[in-house]
Every structure is written in structure tokens, then in C-alpha cells.
Write a protein that holds these residues in place. Structure first.
Motif, PDB file in Angstrom:
ATOM      1  N   LEU A  81       0.850  -1.223  -0.041  1.00  0.00           N
ATOM      2  CA  LEU A  81       0.081  -0.013  -0.099  1.00  0.00           C
ATOM      3  C   LEU A  81       0.807   1.297   0.056  1.00  0.00           C
ATOM      4  O   LEU A  81       1.999   1.365   0.592  1.00  0.00           O
ATOM      5  N   TYR A  82       0.383   2.455  -0.775  1.00  0.00           N
ATOM      6  CA  TYR A  82       0.936   3.487  -0.724  1.00  0.00           C
ATOM      7  C   TYR A  82       0.127   4.423   0.253  1.00  0.00           C
ATOM      8  O   TYR A  82      -0.997   4.537   0.132  1.00  0.00           O
ATOM      9  N   HIS A 107      -2.543   0.738  -5.787  1.00  0.00           N
ATOM     10  CA  HIS A 107      -1.531  -0.329  -5.056  1.00  0.00           C
ATOM     11  C   HIS A 107      -1.027  -1.534  -5.379  1.00  0.00           C
ATOM     12  O   HIS A 107      -1.750  -2.033  -6.678  1.00  0.00           O
TER      13      HIS A 107
END
Length: 282
Positions: A81-82, A107
Motif C-alpha cells: 500500500l502507498y 496499490h
């Protein structure tokens, strides 16, 4: 006596397998990591763009070859995940500071990420397998680099003429207890620490076009016993939005591997197809 010998090819195979997954067929193993993604642009200071949290869930199965002896293959899938670098919020949109455009964040959801072929105690050429680990007192660590260079799945069919190949470098280090690793009775290592770093071109969803620069991921992590031990918001996001990643792929999984680039291409193609079906301009 009673200890695996790294100089013996059959034991080197077991050591590699224990660092990768487990000596138990079908035993799910989870590797978790967290860190940052930074930009590096000539003439600019490096910037922290995102925090990242990710995990890989895997399992191994045994193989036997009449000439090469015992072997194994691992199968896995992974999510990363960002996150907002200040709040750790899972990002859905991001304003590109170079272009000013607000873009959708895609993501990492790579399924599968498998060993392409089983690993054996001896190679196809008969060369014995070596365990490439360093033993220092009561610890052992492994270190490896993966220089990636292949046709960019988001580019055209003329890369051999004009370039634009995909290029990246991944660097992975793993650390564990030497006694547990060398003990043949320990089928699954209770503790493994990892560090993962990556240098690559801009992530495609950033829509950076041909701008100069690269991104640098730097993370640390460890092996965890279950999904419940993952950090937030990764744990909740997987349960809510990536439920297939609660378990590894089947041991006989024969699908081609997914990468961040091929996953993003599928998402973009699906959005374009959906827009075209609605009469929208792609």
C-alpha cells in the motif's frame, strides 16, 4: 551430527527452503515490511513521497526429479500500500507535485509471484547447489540483488529500436538464528528479519511521462505468524479489499507471474474499456 551442513547440496537446498518458506509442504508463511518511497531527480533534493506497508504470503511444495533429486517450489502473492507520509492514511488520490495533476493511486496487488521452476540440490548442468549465507557467531544472513531488465509491458512493440525497456534493481537481505536454521528438526523458522530496497523508474500511475528521475524504496520487516500480526492499516485493508491475499496460491499454480507494471496495465486497460463501453473518450 544432527545439524545441516551448508556445504552439502541436499542440506543447502533445505537451508534455502527454510529461509524462503518452510520445510512443511503447504505451510503458509508471511513476510511483512514497511518503509518509504522517495524520489530522486537530477538537480533536486530527494523527496519522501509515500510511506509503504506490504506483505507476501507464500507456501512451498516438494518435488522429486530422477536425475536432480529432491527439490521444492514456492508460490506466493503480495500486496503493498502507498500511504500518506504524515498520517499513514491509505491513499486513493495523489496530487503530483511535478505536474500538478491529481491521479488515482493504484496499490501493488501482484498475484501470483511464484518461483518459475522448482529448485533442486543440483542444477540441470549437474552443478551442486550452494547456500549463499554468511554465518557470524549465532546469526546467519543472506543477501541478494535482482537486476531487472525486460520489455516494458506499458511500452510499444519497438523497444529494441528506441529503448524504453523496463529497468529496476531489487536488494533483499534476510537475517535469522543460525542454530534454528541448521537444526533439521526445526521445520519453520520462528524468526526472520528482512530488509528490502528497490530502485526503479517512476510508477506508471504517477503519470510522469518522460521526466527524468527514479524512485527508491527502502524498507525493513520480518516474518509474522499470521495476518493478525500485520500492522495497520495493512491488516484491515487486506481483510476488506484483498481477501484472496489471506492465503497463498495453490501449490500447483501455473499462471504467469504478475508485476506492478502488468497489474497497473490491467487496471488501466479495464478502465479504458469501461469508458469506451459508456461512450466516453479514453
Amino acid at each position: 551430527a544432527g545439524s545441516l551442513d551448508p556445504a552439502r547440496p541436499e542440506d543447502a537446498l533445505l537451508l534455502n527452503r527454510k529461509m524462503n518458506c518452510s520445510l512443511e509442504d503447504g505451510r503458509a508463511v508471511i513476510h511483512w515490511w514497511k518503509g518509504t518511497m522517495m524520489s530522486r531527480v537530477p538537480g533536486e533534493r530527494d523527496r519522501v513521497l509515500f510511506n509503504v506497508q506490504g506483505m507476501n504470503i507464500r507456501q512451498c511444495g516438494s518435488f522429486s526429479d530422477p536425475k536432480r533429486g529432491p527439490g521444492y517450489r514456492s508460490v506466493s502473492r503480495e500486496v503493498m500500500l502507498y500511504l500518506d507520509p504524515q498520517t499513514n492514511e491509505v491513499l486513493k488520490r495523489w496530487k503530483n507535485p511535478w505536474t500538478g495533476e491529481e491521479v488515482e493511486v493504484i496499490h501493488v496487488a501482484n498475484d501470483p509471484v511464484n518461483m518459475r521452476a522448482p529448485m533442486f540440490a543440483h542444477g540441470a548442468d549437474g552443478k551442486p547447489l550452494a547456500f549463499r549465507g554468511s554465518f557470524v557467531k549465532d546469526k546467519v544472513w543472506t543477501s541478494g540483488e535482482a537486476p531487472l531488465w525486460y520489455d516494458n509491458p506499458l511500452a510499444g512493440g519497438y523497444q529494441e529500436y528506441v529503448g524504453n525497456n523496463y529497468q529496476a534493481m531489487e536488494m533483499l537481505n534476510s537475517f535469522t538464528d543460525a542454530k534454528a536454521l541448521l537444526d533439521p528438526k526445526v521445520k519453520t523458522l520462528p524468526s526472520v528479519s528482512i530488509s528490502w530496497a528497490r530502485v526503479s523508474d517512476w510508477i506508471p500511475w504517477m503519470k510522469m511521462g518522460g521526466r527524468r528521475g527514479v524512485v527508491v524504496f527502502t524498507t525493513v520487516g520480518k516474518r509474522v505468524a499470521s495476518i493478525d500480526e500485520l500492522s495497520e492499516p495493512l491488516r484491515s485493508e487486506i481483510r476488506a479489499n484483498y481477501p484472496i491475499y489471506l492465503v497463498p496460491p495453490p501449490l500447483d499454480d501455473a499462471r504467469p507471474n504478475e508485476t506492478s507494471w502488468t497489474h497497473i496495465k490491467k487496471v488501466i486497460d479495464a478502465r479504458r474499456a469501461s469508458g469506451a463501453a459508456k461512450g466516453e473518450t479514453p
